[in-house]
Write a protein that holds these residues in place. Structure first.
Motif, mmCIF file in Angstrom:
data_model
loop_
_atom_site.group_PDB
_atom_site.id
_atom_site.type_symbol
_atom_site.label_atom_id
_atom_site.label_comp_id
_atom_site.label_asym_id
_atom_site.label_seq_id
_atom_site.Cartn_x
_atom_site.Cartn_y
_atom_site.Cartn_z
ATOM 1 N N UNK A 145 -0.401 -0.429 11.179
ATOM 2 C CA UNK A 145 -1.276 0.718 10.980
ATOM 3 C C UNK A 145 -2.628 0.416 11.610
ATOM 4 N N UNK A 146 -3.173 1.356 12.407
ATOM 5 C CA UNK A 146 -4.487 1.116 12.999
ATOM 6 C C UNK A 146 -5.265 2.423 13.059
ATOM 7 N N UNK A 147 -6.576 2.297 12.951
ATOM 8 C CA UNK A 147 -7.428 3.484 12.884
ATOM 9 C C UNK A 147 -7.555 4.119 14.261
ATOM 10 N N UNK A 148 -7.625 5.447 14.271
ATOM 11 C CA UNK A 148 -7.733 6.192 15.522
ATOM 12 C C UNK A 148 -9.000 7.030 15.457
ATOM 13 N N UNK B 32 -7.519 -6.660 2.832
ATOM 14 C CA UNK B 32 -8.322 -6.363 4.025
ATOM 15 C C UNK B 32 -7.809 -5.110 4.726
ATOM 16 N N UNK B 33 -6.486 -5.019 4.894
ATOM 17 C CA UNK B 33 -5.937 -3.815 5.520
ATOM 18 C C UNK B 33 -6.304 -2.592 4.686
ATOM 19 N N UNK B 34 -6.091 -2.705 3.363
ATOM 20 C CA UNK B 34 -6.385 -1.573 2.484
ATOM 21 C C UNK B 34 -7.829 -1.107 2.664
ATOM 22 N N UNK B 35 -8.739 -2.089 2.668
ATOM 23 C CA UNK B 35 -10.151 -1.721 2.757
ATOM 24 C C UNK B 35 -10.502 -1.088 4.098
ATOM 25 N N UNK B 36 -9.776 -1.439 5.113
ATOM 26 C CA UNK B 36 -10.073 -0.904 6.450
ATOM 27 C C UNK B 36 -9.650 0.557 6.611
ATOM 28 N N UNK C 248 0.855 -1.200 0.000
ATOM 29 C CA UNK C 248 0.000 0.000 0.000
ATOM 30 C C UNK C 248 0.884 1.240 0.000
ATOM 31 N N UNK C 249 0.627 2.127 -0.992
ATOM 32 C CA UNK C 249 1.276 3.446 -1.013
ATOM 33 C C UNK C 249 0.266 4.458 -0.475
ATOM 34 N N UNK C 250 0.740 5.432 0.290
ATOM 35 C CA UNK C 250 -0.195 6.411 0.882
ATOM 36 C C UNK C 250 0.561 7.684 1.260
ATOM 37 N N UNK C 251 -0.134 8.728 1.565
ATOM 38 C CA UNK C 251 0.483 9.916 2.156
ATOM 39 C C UNK C 251 0.183 9.951 3.643
#
Lengths: 320, 320, 320, 320, 320, 320
Positions: free
Chosen positions: C88-91, C57-61, C36-39
């Motif tokens: 990586x985890x959502x906050x 699954x990670x990408x979709x989350x 996954x590439x991201x900023x």
């Protein structure tokens, strides 16, 4: 065998297909070996191509631009897909399915042209009838008329776009003319039929949409007027005289149909008919441009990117 | 008894009729006698009036402007017709046939309003349907809607002009919407129905066409939006919630329907529906303006006088 | 623990902190592995992030965009810093110190709001006093008023910017109104207090400064007017009638405060009070914009980069 | 004896007073007798004058324009007042109360000038202090500065208008500079003091407000800059060197203070100080212009006539 | 030894020559070693430079920008040529052949200046003759006049360009003035000679073409006028008074020679002479700009790239 | 017998001469007698005419407008001169000295045309030579070319003005082309010769300068291009083919010679030759316009009245 479109190629595939080559450059590596960098293009996009064992002879043989048959392999390089080329050979444009390379209207051009002829057939004024007939009788020109795009960038920018735009405008005119009984229907219909006819000479569309030299120097607005005058001259030579005042009134519609000086109209509309052709042209072009931009928007946002020609973003969400 | 129109009076006639008095001034002659100079006006023009045996009491009693009953005689003075007034008395506006003083559409407003209701009746989206219905149910407002002029000067500048313009635009929309299936018809029809509804508050037309203070400070574009929001609020109070995004999309059509900032639109069109309402509005207004100017041209020339709003003269000659 | 700002990260550091993720894309390497590439973003800038052992699954989350907790390491790749992500985890936005992600006024918003209330408290005209009071009493709205930025890009573009701008304008007005005794102070003060109140609905600022759909379709100029009319309606329902002419004169100030059609004002200033609000707004915005641009200039040159909105570079050198 | 103002003369009065004669023409009647037609003017308006027993010698002796003593009688001719002249003789401008012919500020110029000196006295930067001092020490120029009008037509168009405008701008600056601590106060104050100093050479105001040839060819913007450079040169000759960068930064304020190219500024504002002088100038000029137009409106309407420079009518009604 | 131009360097060459260094940056690699990235520039283009074994001391010693002697080697990196630097040392500008770094007119400046003097020598009006003579006698200024470029970007943008442009304009004037006998030749010739003299102070050209602070704040149009007034003052001090009306008429030509407000002219042309200087300036500048763009076009196409200042592409094909 | 010019008639003279009658109106006096009011016009101005014993038959016989022989007497009425007409009869245009009614160049048209032919004779390119020759050989057209005015109002607005303007432009081109060796002289000379040839069809000048219908609908810019294409077609029919690229390059000069869209050019200049023709046209037109305005100024002031097309007054005073 179906063409493999540029936007469908995955990394690591074997490639054996026809593309347009663009902007090839001959370079040497640090070790002094020659290679050719180029773009490979079809109507869905473009990729970098690299031919590592190249010679000056190969480079010189390449069209700039033109159709080529490519054999090679796709790979990812720094996260970008590129094609490594083993073999490249020139292909005659005649053997190519042009539709793979140029976008095309998804409507039926034959049917649209039949409807154009039917609507133009309603014209009763003998001068305008003769003039329109002379255009319809020029089969070479009419074939171009059915294939020319509506423009290079802004609207109806695909093969058949000029016909689709003209056809749609004629339908709008037929629908609303009964609501404006003072407006001279024959002038409006002839004006619409011929308003962009000069685009057949202004635009070239053999491999990509671009302007001809002549088109860029003179422009389709004035070119349309020149073509009308030439047909009138041909008719005169055959013994059919087109009244000068009719020719001028029609010519005025052509010259003023962009509506403002800054859009290249050398005259502003000065008749109800000129205003009507201008508005129908602008309406059909803008609605085509706006709905195409909304259809082509890929992002999840409710807004498209900024559209410079419209000086706004467009709102893509529909009600309900 | 039929009204004697100003443009029908000949020198030497007896006058006994109602006119609008405008700009009365009290003056004294060289000998010191008081007299009143004024204009006498109806919808066909104006003449000078002179009342020689005047008093300050008479002067003070005159409306400025207002309806008066005049008794007197016409005469030529330095080649201009003027009315010598013997008697002047104020007339109540209620007793006057307003049509003698204000131009009026020559179409049937009852029938036009029926057709407007029928077209608006096609709207299916429940939010827009409820909103349009709330306007149609406001009989006081609808009566104003049927009488308000379309403007003070440029187009549809007569009693019933707003209705005629809206009605015509709806007919155009109904005729062309099938040609543009991506365009959301309900938004276009509601947008047209309400695009100028604020003119009912912007314009006054009891004796002449002019702007209200409120109209001049706020403008009909924003006033239309305010009225839509008020009706939505009324509906909400009754338990019918208009979706905010529907309200905003409709509001955007209203705010952008002049098409350019310099014509008082605070937003540029950003949806296909906003573009369509803008174009149909401009088309109907301009064709009305151009055909009216050509019809009203009295000279033998093939051209009207210079039209500043159009930046051109208009060509009046028809083909064939 | 203090947030590690993006512009403070050095190559080779361990990373364990919260950032905004933007535009994540799922890609496969040449070998077919997913990554996954991201900023990764905070208010000081953004960096590339790469998560090599990724799954769909990670990408979709991932939120697009949203807050995430990152564990990983910084490295230089082709002279650019990037973050290699192990975890990586959502906050939840509620757990985040929003000030790390959005710029904020460096003035005391509580104190500024107190001063605004004090100045607005001077208004004597009962209609304007009631109206301003109704706004001040709406605590939910006033909280937004204290947090909304002054704009997305040009001036006061930070949390609290709308309040800071309004507060500063009120202070200017209080300072100069005594010099212009003919100008109606109550109108100017109410006009300033409410001139941009619609920005509370036009702008969103939960993760970045942007426009709401409603804001972009209607604009803060007209939204401010709508909000004033809604409050007047609420007052009317409570038995306090705001005189229509007062409402229109105030509304005119709101609608004309951008001063020119091309800046989105549907009306040009037509009262001394409208001119004064327009000038004070423009002065405060431009001085803020110019001094911020000069403060933020990093180069040694005596000139900033070209500022498109001002059509000039700015001279940064001070005298003496 | 008080001057009999043109707008106070009634029909049938004897006239024995001084007026400005303008545009005299020598004509002959049908019988061949010579007479002179002319305008008689003071600051309240103008009337037609007729001298029936005229000679070419009298005609030639008349100033065109200039002050004359008139003896004669007023009469009504075709409802217009005119003066029948029996005697006409030239009057020296020195004997005339110029205030009867030119409008004058109703503020105390002595007091305003004292306050200007006091505010300018706050300047601390030694270069700007020296420069401003050199101007204040030029008593001949300062007298002109106190008498020159602010303009020919738009704002502060009366004797003392330049001083009043400069004085007011300085007061505004003193009031708001504390609110903008980054703005260099000395530059703003000097810039305001000298921004229009070139009007002392651009405008002439002996009998009416008009432009000098030099003023019309060069303009007050550039003239102000030339005068500043001349004073700097004088100082340099006396041994006081004004830093070039200070001179350029001040000069830039002068050149850019009209804010836009189309208003004759050859440079756009590029410093916070230039923006501030531009805004204060525009604010003070426009508020003066708007309040004067509202004060001078005689009609009962709530709106003035159309003001072309503002592209609107002005609303004259006050709230409450 | 001849300078090795940037556009002649091949991969794998040893480099031992002088270049301009621009925008050096000190960075550290992933391993923590310091290196310096920079651009190396001459008048044919620029390349990336990398010095791998760098120290902060070396970085600090570098001019930003300035001349440096480079020893190192060229290599290809990701298909781009870059220079690996072993040694870098500062070079005094006096030792450098400036012509290697700045483009220069290919005409003979000595001969052009002689012809300028000859044409200026024709001026007969004593005021203008004295003024032009005072400029010609200022040898320091005249040397600058012979070296200053005509501009930074658009036309005559090379050393000697101001002289070449002025010289060409004088030749055009001499050729066409006999065709316009009403036009005052002395004013036109003096106007052309001095129209851009302020560029000697506006532009700097020691290492690259750029604006001085003073030039950017005041502009060459007004600077030219200031210089003329200074020379007139010098003459006055010597006992030669230049008539004010002559000075103003000449000054007007200078101020109006850009022809339109938006191009920085604070006055529009108001004399035949001002129009003539404006047209000759525009003609010479545009023809220089167009022919240079066509000459510099490298592609095979019949059209150049889009030229923003001209709002068109240019057609490069010649007839026959 | 010499024509008695309108501006030379004194009160009380007998009149027996030819004038143009314009705008005749049939009216009745208070007593019911018919009379005709009209204007009597020649190239020096116009007067009111009154024929008291008139009949409807006389009124109907009058041209509107046209030449008439008048017998009557001049008199002063309310200080205006008018002509009392006893007899009026129609005059054939062929018997009239048209120079009495239309202004005419004071240069020798025969000599100017010879010089035009000589300069055009220098053209060497065979395509352009053939084309220019075909125009020169059309004697009917060339006679019109020698008589057509340069315009209706702005510049060269007199019989022979088109020739004078074209002749002057060719002389300017011959004088400056040697200074611009890259510019293709043949294109410039042909372009100038034909740039306004369409004015022969755009303008009518039998009794006054005005536009033909065809001229107003199409405009001289496009008409010139149509005429060039017609001549090329005639040549082709005779066996001489004009290269399309030459025709397009020449056509581009014609279409772009107004230089800006807003002046009616549908294309902007895109070749050095197009720029040169545009500049020479503008220079010659403006210098003619400015010097004519200065020559015609009658007032003693140093300034003309405001010239709207130039957006300035003109300064009339010469130096020395």
């Amino acid at each position: 065998m179906a063409h493999k479109f540029v936007n469908q190629i995955e990394p690591g595939e074997g490639i054996d297909d026809v593309y347009i080559v663009r902007d090839p450059i001959l370079r040497s590596t640090t070790r002094g070996d020659l290679y050719i960098a180029m773009f490979l293009v079809d109507r869905t996009g473009q990729l970098n191509g690299r031919m590592w064992q190249a010679t000056e002879a190969i480079y010189k043989s390449l069209p700039k631009p033109g159709f080529v048959h490519i054999q090679g392999r796709s790979e990812l390089y720094q996260n970008n897909l590129q094609i490594i080329i083993n073999n490249i050979s020139i292909v005659d444009a005649g053997e190519v399915c042009i539709g793979d390379f140029l976008a095309r209207t998804d409507k039926d051009t034959g049917q649209m042209f039949e409807e154009v002829k039917k609507i133009v057939g309603r014209i009763k004024n003998p001068h305008l009838k003769a003039l329109a007939g002379e255009f319809l009788a020029d089969t070479e020109l009419m074939e171009k008329f059915c294939n020319t795009p509506g423009g290079v960038k802004l609207h109806h920018n695909y093969i058949g776009g000029l016909l689709e735009h003209t056809h749609n405008m004629l339908q709008v005119a037929v629908a609303i003319l009964p609501l404006y009984p003072n407006v001279q229907a024959d002038l409006v219909l002839t004006g619409i039929f011929l308003h962009d006819i000069g685009k057949t000479e202004e635009l070239s569309y053999d491999m990509a949409f671009s302007y001809t030299d002549s088109g860029q120097l003179i422009g389709h607005v004035v070119k349309s007027l020149l073509m009308i005058n030439q047909k009138a001259e041909v008719l005169r030579a055959k013994g059919t005289k087109i009244e000068q005042s009719v020719l001028d009134t029609l010519g005025h519609i052509i010259l003023s149909h962009h509506g403002e000086y800054e859009f290249g109209s050398p005259k502003l509309p000065a008749t109800a008919e000129a205003f009507m052709v201008y508005f129908i042209d602008d309406l059909d072009a803008k609605i085509n441009q706006v709905t195409a931009a909304i259809d082509n928007e890929l992002s999840d946002s409710n807004w498209t990117a900024w559209k410079n020609a419209l000086q706004t973003k467009l709102y893509t969400k529909r009600i309900e």
